[in-house]
Design a protein around this motif. Sequence first.
Motif, PDB file in Angstrom:
ATOM      1  N   LEU A 119       0.857  -1.179   0.000  1.00  0.00           N
ATOM      2  CA  LEU A 119       0.000   0.000   0.000  1.00  0.00           C
ATOM      3  C   LEU A 119       0.895   1.231   0.000  1.00  0.00           C
ATOM      4  N   THR A 120       0.505   2.248  -0.765  1.00  0.00           N
ATOM      5  CA  THR A 120       1.269   3.487  -0.866  1.00  0.00           C
ATOM      6  C   THR A 120       0.370   4.649  -0.474  1.00  0.00           C
ATOM      7  N   LEU A 121       0.863   5.495   0.453  1.00  0.00           N
ATOM      8  CA  LEU A 121       0.111   6.650   0.921  1.00  0.00           C
ATOM      9  C   LEU A 121       0.951   7.905   0.727  1.00  0.00           C
ATOM     10  N   PRO A 122       0.538   8.799  -0.195  1.00  0.00           N
ATOM     11  CA  PRO A 122       1.262  10.067  -0.351  1.00  0.00           C
ATOM     12  C   PRO A 122       1.015  10.960   0.868  1.00  0.00           C
ATOM     13  N   ILE A 123       2.074  11.606   1.359  1.00  0.00           N
ATOM     14  CA  ILE A 123       1.965  12.498   2.522  1.00  0.00           C
ATOM     15  C   ILE A 123       2.734  13.791   2.272  1.00  0.00           C
ATOM     16  N   ARG A 124       2.388  14.813   3.076  1.00  0.00           N
ATOM     17  CA  ARG A 124       3.207  16.019   3.173  1.00  0.00           C
ATOM     18  C   ARG A 124       4.078  15.821   4.409  1.00  0.00           C
ATOM     19  N   LEU A 125       5.368  16.013   4.246  1.00  0.00           N
ATOM     20  CA  LEU A 125       6.264  15.835   5.391  1.00  0.00           C
ATOM     21  C   LEU A 125       5.967  16.884   6.458  1.00  0.00           C
ATOM     22  N   PRO A 126       6.124  16.522   7.733  1.00  0.00           N
ATOM     23  CA  PRO A 126       5.890  17.508   8.796  1.00  0.00           C
ATOM     24  C   PRO A 126       6.880  18.664   8.689  1.00  0.00           C
ATOM     25  N   VAL A 127       6.453  19.842   9.166  1.00  0.00           N
ATOM     26  CA  VAL A 127       7.280  21.045   9.136  1.00  0.00           C
ATOM     27  C   VAL A 127       7.815  21.304  10.540  1.00  0.00           C
ATOM     28  N   THR A 128       9.135  21.521  10.641  1.00  0.00           N
ATOM     29  CA  THR A 128       9.755  21.864  11.924  1.00  0.00           C
ATOM     30  C   THR A 128      10.669  23.068  11.718  1.00  0.00           C
ATOM     31  N   ARG A 129      10.971  23.765  12.807  1.00  0.00           N
ATOM     32  CA  ARG A 129      11.853  24.945  12.713  1.00  0.00           C
ATOM     33  C   ARG A 129      13.295  24.550  12.397  1.00  0.00           C
ATOM     34  N   ASP A 130      13.708  23.353  12.840  1.00  0.00           N
ATOM     35  CA  ASP A 130      15.114  22.965  12.709  1.00  0.00           C
ATOM     36  C   ASP A 130      15.370  21.798  11.761  1.00  0.00           C
ATOM     37  N   GLY A 131      14.327  21.253  11.135  1.00  0.00           N
ATOM     38  CA  GLY A 131      14.515  20.136  10.208  1.00  0.00           C
ATOM     39  C   GLY A 131      14.748  18.807  10.902  1.00  0.00           C
ATOM     40  N   ALA A 132      14.451  18.735  12.207  1.00  0.00           N
ATOM     41  CA  ALA A 132      14.661  17.493  12.963  1.00  0.00           C
ATOM     42  C   ALA A 132      13.643  16.436  12.541  1.00  0.00           C
ATOM     43  N   ARG A 133      14.013  15.196  12.747  1.00  0.00           N
ATOM     44  CA  ARG A 133      13.083  14.103  12.449  1.00  0.00           C
ATOM     45  C   ARG A 133      11.901  14.170  13.413  1.00  0.00           C
ATOM     46  N   VAL A 134      10.754  13.679  12.960  1.00  0.00           N
ATOM     47  CA  VAL A 134       9.523  13.717  13.746  1.00  0.00           C
ATOM     48  C   VAL A 134       9.032  12.286  13.946  1.00  0.00           C
ATOM     49  N   ASP A 135       8.757  11.928  15.203  1.00  0.00           N
ATOM     50  CA  ASP A 135       8.179  10.613  15.487  1.00  0.00           C
ATOM     51  C   ASP A 135       6.692  10.660  15.193  1.00  0.00           C
ATOM     52  N   ALA A 136       6.195   9.643  14.516  1.00  0.00           N
ATOM     53  CA  ALA A 136       4.780   9.585  14.150  1.00  0.00           C
ATOM     54  C   ALA A 136       4.288   8.153  14.313  1.00  0.00           C
ATOM     55  N   ASP A 137       2.982   8.020  14.495  1.00  0.00           N
ATOM     56  CA  ASP A 137       2.354   6.705  14.586  1.00  0.00           C
ATOM     57  C   ASP A 137       1.549   6.440  13.326  1.00  0.00           C
ATOM     58  N   ILE A 138       1.860   5.329  12.671  1.00  0.00           N
ATOM     59  CA  ILE A 138       1.034   4.858  11.565  1.00  0.00           C
ATOM     60  C   ILE A 138       0.093   3.810  12.147  1.00  0.00           C
ATOM     61  N   LEU A 139      -1.195   3.976  11.896  1.00  0.00           N
ATOM     62  CA  LEU A 139      -2.179   2.992  12.347  1.00  0.00           C
ATOM     63  C   LEU A 139      -2.388   1.988  11.229  1.00  0.00           C
ATOM     64  N   ILE A 140      -2.193   0.698  11.547  1.00  0.00           N
ATOM     65  CA  ILE A 140      -2.369  -0.333  10.526  1.00  0.00           C
ATOM     66  C   ILE A 140      -3.490  -1.277  10.924  1.00  0.00           C
ATOM     67  N   SER A 141      -4.194  -1.748   9.916  1.00  0.00           N
ATOM     68  CA  SER A 141      -5.268  -2.724  10.108  1.00  0.00           C
ATOM     69  C   SER A 141      -5.174  -3.767   9.009  1.00  0.00           C
ATOM     70  N   TYR A 142      -5.402  -5.028   9.375  1.00  0.00           N
ATOM     71  CA  TYR A 142      -5.420  -6.111   8.386  1.00  0.00           C
ATOM     72  C   TYR A 142      -5.918  -7.388   9.046  1.00  0.00           C
ATOM     73  N   MET A 143      -6.252  -8.349   8.206  1.00  0.00           N
ATOM     74  CA  MET A 143      -6.576  -9.689   8.684  1.00  0.00           C
ATOM     75  C   MET A 143      -6.186 -10.672   7.596  1.00  0.00           C
ATOM     76  N   ALA A 144      -5.340 -11.609   7.942  1.00  0.00           N
ATOM     77  CA  ALA A 144      -4.905 -12.644   7.004  1.00  0.00           C
ATOM     78  C   ALA A 144      -5.865 -13.826   7.094  1.00  0.00           C
ATOM     79  N   CYS A 145      -6.240 -14.358   5.930  1.00  0.00           N
ATOM     80  CA  CYS A 145      -7.196 -15.463   5.879  1.00  0.00           C
ATOM     81  C   CYS A 145      -6.797 -16.477   4.819  1.00  0.00           C
ATOM     82  N   THR A 146      -7.251 -17.712   5.028  1.00  0.00           N
ATOM     83  CA  THR A 146      -7.252 -18.697   3.946  1.00  0.00           C
ATOM     84  C   THR A 146      -8.630 -18.567   3.298  1.00  0.00           C
ATOM     85  N   ASP A 147      -8.938 -19.412   2.363  1.00  0.00           N
ATOM     86  CA  ASP A 147     -10.266 -19.370   1.742  1.00  0.00           C
ATOM     87  C   ASP A 147     -11.367 -19.798   2.706  1.00  0.00           C
ATOM     88  N   THR A 148     -10.989 -20.436   3.833  1.00  0.00           N
ATOM     89  CA  THR A 148     -12.019 -20.968   4.735  1.00  0.00           C
ATOM     90  C   THR A 148     -11.925 -20.468   6.177  1.00  0.00           C
TER      91      THR A 148
END
Length: 176
Positions: A94-123
């Motif tokens: 899956l690909t999600l286009p984003i705008r990068l966060p803006v900071t005064r100093d260009g430091a990295r930003v910690d973020a939470d990605i919420l993921i959802s899924y369920m793996a199944c067989t045919d039955t």
Amino acid sequence: QAADQLTVYQANNVSVAFSLERQGDSAKILATFTPEQKFPPLHLYSKDLTGEVGIATRIEFANPEVQTAGALEADRKPHDLNGLPVYPAGPVTLTLPIRLPVTRDGARVDADILISYMACTDTSCMIPVIAQPVKVSLPSVIGEPQPAGTLPSNKAQANSEPKPLAGSNPVSASDK
């Protein structure tokens, strides 16, 4: 441009590898969902699944400072299985286009990605993962951060009374 590896999350028979492709002030988050090799093989539900049955394979950000810049896309086309859209057995990205966060100093930003899924067989299905936060560290763009959900203010407009449109006959509550 090569993708920067961010992290890997693994639970309930699926491994999810996160990476980032940067393009100036924007980027794309790539999440490759890889079900374990089993017999019978495991598949994942489509990102577009709706209704009460199954769990859509999805990613989204929990942080307001990370804004999406387009629709969530998948690299595999789902097919119908008993009236439900599922991806073929095996990995899907899956690909999600984003705008990068803006900071005064260009430091990295910690973020939470919420993921959802369920793996199944045919039955049968494995235990689902629903809105599970996965921490990632994102690059930022140097600038003046805006509070989430706000637009630059126009003080002159904010302090003025609303004016009726030319030719209109405003009705006040007391006229009714």
